[in-house]
Scaffold this motif. Structure first.
Motif, PDB file in Angstrom:
ATOM      1  N   GLU A 136       0.947  -1.205   0.095  1.00  0.00           N
ATOM      2  CA  GLU A 136       0.082   0.041  -0.083  1.00  0.00           C
ATOM      3  C   GLU A 136       0.931   1.241  -0.037  1.00  0.00           C
ATOM      4  O   GLU A 136       1.745   1.254   0.695  1.00  0.00           O
ATOM      5  CB  GLU A 136      -0.821  -0.029   1.410  1.00  0.00           C
TER       6      GLU A 136
ATOM      7  N   THR B 123      11.021   3.444  -6.475  1.00  0.00           N
ATOM      8  CA  THR B 123      10.957   2.315  -7.596  1.00  0.00           C
ATOM      9  C   THR B 123       9.528   1.653  -7.340  1.00  0.00           C
ATOM     10  O   THR B 123       8.967   1.487  -8.380  1.00  0.00           O
ATOM     11  CB  THR B 123      11.875   1.270  -7.160  1.00  0.00           C
TER      12      THR B 123
ATOM     13  N   GLN C 167       3.822   8.654  -1.603  1.00  0.00           N
ATOM     14  CA  GLN C 167       3.801   8.072  -2.940  1.00  0.00           C
ATOM     15  C   GLN C 167       2.755   7.964  -3.588  1.00  0.00           C
ATOM     16  O   GLN C 167       2.620   8.020  -4.848  1.00  0.00           O
ATOM     17  CB  GLN C 167       3.875   6.361  -2.340  1.00  0.00           C
TER      18      GLN C 167
ATOM     19  N   GLY D  96      16.011   4.387  -0.870  1.00  0.00           N
ATOM     20  CA  GLY D  96      15.080   3.954  -0.053  1.00  0.00           C
ATOM     21  C   GLY D  96      13.664   4.644   0.462  1.00  0.00           C
ATOM     22  O   GLY D  96      12.936   4.146   1.121  1.00  0.00           O
TER      23      GLY D  96
ATOM     24  N   ARG E 125      12.529  -7.408  -9.648  1.00  0.00           N
ATOM     25  CA  ARG E 125      11.473  -6.748  -9.020  1.00  0.00           C
ATOM     26  C   ARG E 125      10.249  -6.151 -10.022  1.00  0.00           C
ATOM     27  O   ARG E 125       9.222  -6.273  -9.961  1.00  0.00           O
ATOM     28  CB  ARG E 125      11.929  -5.355  -8.284  1.00  0.00           C
TER      29      ARG E 125
HETATM   30  P1  ADP Z   1      14.019   3.716  -3.652  1.00  0.00           P
HETATM   31  O1  ADP Z   1      13.677   3.406  -5.465  1.00  0.00           O
HETATM   32  O2  ADP Z   1      13.801   5.235  -3.601  1.00  0.00           O
HETATM   33  O3  ADP Z   1      15.383   3.191  -3.204  1.00  0.00           O
HETATM   34  P2  ADP Z   1      12.348   1.502  -3.174  1.00  0.00           P
HETATM   35  O4  ADP Z   1      10.885   1.600  -3.630  1.00  0.00           O
HETATM   36  O5  ADP Z   1      13.504   0.361  -3.684  1.00  0.00           O
HETATM   37  O6  ADP Z   1      12.963   2.909  -2.906  1.00  0.00           O
HETATM   38  O7  ADP Z   1      11.749   1.230  -1.567  1.00  0.00           O
HETATM   39  C1  ADP Z   1      12.730   0.941  -0.609  1.00  0.00           C
HETATM   40  C2  ADP Z   1      12.250  -0.311   0.300  1.00  0.00           C
HETATM   41  O8  ADP Z   1      11.088   0.003   0.768  1.00  0.00           O
HETATM   42  C3  ADP Z   1      11.883  -1.364  -0.763  1.00  0.00           C
HETATM   43  O9  ADP Z   1      12.196  -2.672  -0.137  1.00  0.00           O
HETATM   44  C4  ADP Z   1      10.558  -1.419  -0.944  1.00  0.00           C
HETATM   45  O10 ADP Z   1       9.824  -2.947  -1.156  1.00  0.00           O
HETATM   46  C5  ADP Z   1       9.949  -0.806   0.266  1.00  0.00           C
HETATM   47  N1  ADP Z   1       8.642  -0.118   0.066  1.00  0.00           N
HETATM   48  C6  ADP Z   1       8.408   0.933  -0.711  1.00  0.00           C
HETATM   49  N2  ADP Z   1       7.244   1.430  -0.568  1.00  0.00           N
HETATM   50  C7  ADP Z   1       6.816   0.892   0.421  1.00  0.00           C
HETATM   51  C8  ADP Z   1       5.503   1.124   1.002  1.00  0.00           C
HETATM   52  N3  ADP Z   1       4.471   1.697   0.566  1.00  0.00           N
HETATM   53  N4  ADP Z   1       5.163   0.183   1.902  1.00  0.00           N
HETATM   54  C9  ADP Z   1       6.032  -0.494   2.527  1.00  0.00           C
HETATM   55  N5  ADP Z   1       7.021  -0.866   1.998  1.00  0.00           N
HETATM   56  C10 ADP Z   1       7.354  -0.031   0.711  1.00  0.00           C
END
Ligand code: ADP
Ligand code: ZN
Ligand code: ZN
Length: 750
Positions: free
Chosen positions: A204, A237, A209, A233, A270
């Motif tokens: 979610e 993504t 986001q 983080g 992913r």
């Molecule tokens: P970035 O691309 O900015 O480094 P990511 O999308 O890879 O960030 O997110 C970092 C981590 O947090 C990943 O393990 C991802 O699966 C998790 N994550 C991202 N958004 C959420 C969310 N809304 N709820 C729970 N976990 C999330």
């Protein structure tokens, strides 16, 4: 359509023009723009791309040679892509034939058929449903086959390779309606895989986001530029994934660009595990054949997500719905070698604009150009301030190298901090942007410093390999034990990652330490192995170069030490401080990604440097404000437009002579156009020439390099000037003694 007798063909030659041919007897049907043709060219035969047809040519009939062969039954470039490439040829002032060649996989450049019909086994929607609910339970072979096809159709050859024997299972599955065979003529849009979309759901989204996803999705169908600004983080993504999912649901496809180093198996997985829709992955490590296959999957529309590095910006994507550029600030998006020097990020924006789709530029440290586009309202900024998985951002502080004891490059406060974090069960990352053991080999008796014979550079000591290597030209010789000049003993001076690893091993005996740089990561998989050892806790300290800053999760790293932050302040390149800040922020982002808060220590000899101060006090945004003000003062980009003419020659004189003549040609041109004499008011609004000057490292790989910059506040004026100037450059007598290239929007200034 009446068939016009003359075809204008773009050929891979340095000539800035199209070539006329007679449609000829080979073409029984009209030759359409965007198809490959084989034509005679001097003594050779070349493959080019038909750009347009015409009723007549300026060439007399008897000199007009015929097209020998049409290679494609239908265009391999659609009109939109052809127009984009034409735009790129104009903007980068590069011959259109070479631009088109750069956009095609090598196999197609060499004439491979695009339409070799191909049988593919695909899973049916019913089959996918059955598979996801765990069926068939008692037929492992059948289940294996479904698993293999769940992320996209495969050819018989691919199945043979993957599964060995599979045909009996296939027969049984066809009987149940779970499988079928399609013959794919890779014609755009045809034989699209059924819309097998989300196989797994994402988490979610958090509030930020959600806003980002909604803003981008509201723009699906029209051009809009977005900057997704969030630290590593923060969930960028995840935003890409959900935006792409929405585009797929609307029947559109997505193009995702990532820097070379960011295209890791984790990232590909992913995407793969989120969508059952087939993907085409394009990167530089593919074989020519793999590249052809991936390109075809994109071209035919079978792949619904095209994920790739720089040159993937040219990949065909029928029904394009959205473009994502991850780590948009990364310098690897700019091709800065060879003939056609383009920015994949900038072309992605142009492609989105022309295609009427949104583009998302993601970064923790957006390029200054991008920030400026936010300021002027051209892009909308979407911010992710929270780290998705955890709470506190890392604390940054400086260690003053002038007042601390330093042993082999590591200061006492840094050593103590490492000790403390290790004792608390954390892991430590030590960053140094220099591989090898030491950057210099010195004779303490006569002062000899091992030089590269072919570059203005010292050789780097690689102790374990017992070699001296040049990091600029690749020269590689045995490590001498004695000074070749006086015979006295030699000594390695300074630090590289190899030596830091040794020092840490001595300081923390028994603590497993691994190193990550280009010397240790040679094969695909080496990186993954290092990641695994860090993730499992088997290794406690990681020493590395830039390589550690990209896209990997080290949840248990609680301390990051930046050994030397100072190179960025003394470069001739006005972008050096921006790159330095980006590196520091990216490295710092490795700390404290788990539950534990992180600490970042930066060793510097200039703790009072205003840029470093603003970075610490106000973060990247504050830093950017200060640094952009400096750029504005000096009218560097993004407050002006820049192009560089670079050349190299066998002597320093020849390299400078050509550019001096080039400058003279520019001045003559301006005089001829009248009025705008150097220094006058019209001139100051138009273009300014800076140089020529030898490159900061003038001699590289045995050749002498120099550059001449052209700057203007007015982009159109700059391009008009280049249009007029380049033909004059090509006609200079001294052009024969140099290799030269034009770099529009250069990313590096030497
Ligand atoms: P970035 O691309 O900015 O480094 P990511 O999308 O890879 O960030 O997110 C970092 C981590 O947090 C990943 O393990 C991802 O699966 C998790 N994550 C991202 N958004 C959420 C969310 N809304 N709820 C729970 N976990 C999330
Ligand atoms: Zn000596
Ligand atoms: Zn060298």
């Amino acid at each position: 359509m009446s068939s016009l007798p003359v075809v204008r063909v773009a050929l891979p030659t340095p000539l800035r023009r199209l070539f006329d041919y007679r449609a000829g007897p080979a073409a029984d049907s009209p030759i359409m723009a965007g198809t490959r043709v084989r034509v005679p060219f001097g003594q050779r035969r070349l493959i080019g791309v038909a750009m347009e047809t015409a009723a007549s040519s300026e060439l007399p009939d008897e000199r007009l040679k015929p097209v020998l062969e049409t290679l494609d039954p239908q265009p391999i470039f659609d009109p939109a892509t052809l127009a984009l490439l034409g735009w790129a040829a104009d903007y980068y002032h590069h011959p259109v034939g070479e631009v088109l060649a750069a956009a095609l996989p090598k196999a197609l450049r060499l004439g491979a058929a695009i339409d070799a019909a191909e049988e593919r086994w695909i899973i049916s929607p019913a089959g996918l449903e059955a598979y996801t609910s765990g069926e068939p339970r008692r037929a492992p072979r059948q289940r294996q086959l479904l698993a293999a096809l769940a992320s996209g159709g495969l050819t018989a050859a691919e199945l043979d390779e993957k599964l060995g024997s599979w045909r009996d299972a296939a027969r049984a599955l066809i009987g149940r309606g779970w499988l079928s065979v399609v013959v794919l003529p890779p014609a755009a849009g045809e034989a699209r895989a059924p819309a097998l979309l989300a196989v797994s759901r994402g988490p979610e989204p958090n509030e930020e986001q959600r806003v980002a996803i909604d803003r981008v999705c509201e723009s699906l169908g029209v051009f809009a530029g977005f900057v997704l600004h969030g630290v590593t983080g923060s969930g960028k993504t995840e935003v890409y994934l959900q935006v792409v999912e929405r585009a797929l649901r609307l029947g559109r496809s997505a193009l995702v660009l990532v820097p070379e180093i960011g295209l890791t198996p984790q990232l590909v997985n992913r995407f793969r595990s989120r969508f059952a829709a087939p993907m085409a992955v394009l990167h530089s490590a593919l074989t020519d054949h793999e590249r052809l296959l991936a390109w075809r999957d994109a071209f035919s529309g079978r792949a619904r997500v095209v994920l790739g590095t720089r040159s993937a910006v040219f990949a065909p994507v029928p029904d394009l719905g959205v473009i994502v550029v991850d780590e948009e600030h990364d310098p690897s998006f700019k091709q800065h070698e060879g003939g056609f020097r383009y920015s994949a990020r900038d072309l992605a924006v142009v492609r989105a604009q022309r295609g009427g789709v949104p583009v998302v530029l993601g970064s923790a440290t957006p390029a200054f150009e991008t920030l400026q586009n936010v300021t002027t309202g051209r892009y909308e900024r979407l911010v992710l301030t929270r780290r998705a998985a955890e709470a506190a951002p890392p604390r940054l502080s400086l260690i003053d190298l002038r007042s601390s004891a330093v042993r082999a490059g590591i200061s006492t406060p840094a050593v103590q901090a490492i000790e403390r974090h290790l004792a608390n069960g954390g892991q430590v990352l030590v960053f140094l942007n220099r591989r090898g053991y030491a950057p210099t080999l010195l004779c303490t008796a006569c002062g000899w410093l091992a030089p590269c014979r072919d570059c203005d550079a010292r050789l780097t000591v690689h102790l374990a390999a017992a070699r001296l290597r040049c990091h600029h030209c690749g020269a590689d010789t045995a490590l001498p034990e004695r000074c070749p000049q006086c015979g006295f003993a030699v000594k390695a001076v300074g630090q590289g990652t190899e030596r830091i690893e040794e020092t840490l091993a001595a300081l923390f005996p028994g603590t497993p330490c691994i190193r990550l740089d280009r010397d240790v990561v040679r094969r695909r998989g080496d990186m993954e192995e290092a990641m695994r050892r860090m993730a499992s806790g088997e290794a406690r300290i990681l020493v590395g170069t830039q390589m550690v800053t990209k896209g990997h999760d080290f949840p248990n790293v609680t301390l990051v030490v930046v050994l030397n932050a100072d190179q960025g302040f003394f470069s001739s390149d006005f972008r050096a401080p921006e790159r330095l800040a980006q590196t520091i922020v990216q490295v710092a982002g490795r700390a404290g990604r788990g539950e534990k808060a992180g600490e970042v220590l930066i060793q510097t000899e200039f703790p009072d440097h205003p840029l470093l101060r603003s970075l610490l006090a106000e973060g990247y945004d504050g830093f950017a404000r200060v640094a952009l003000a400096e750029r504005s003062q000096a009218s560097w980009p993004p407050f002006s437009r820049l192009a560089a003419v670079r050349d190299s020659a066998k002597t320093a004189e020849a390299a400078l002579a050509f550019l001096t003549e080039a400058r003279k040609a520019a001045e003559d041109l301006r005089a001829a156009r009248g009025g705008s004499a150097p220094g006058s008011r019209t001139e100051s609004r138009a273009v300014r020439l800076l140089g020529p000057a030898p490159a900061a490292m003038a001699k590289r790989a045995g050749r002498y390099h120099a550059q001449l910059l052209v700057e203007s506040a007015d982009r159109a004026a700059l391009h008009r000037f280049l249009d007029a100037w380049l033909p004059a450059l090509e006609a200079l007598p001294s052009v024969r003694r140099v290799r030269w290239a034009l770099d529009v929007d250069p990313s590096e200034i030497f």
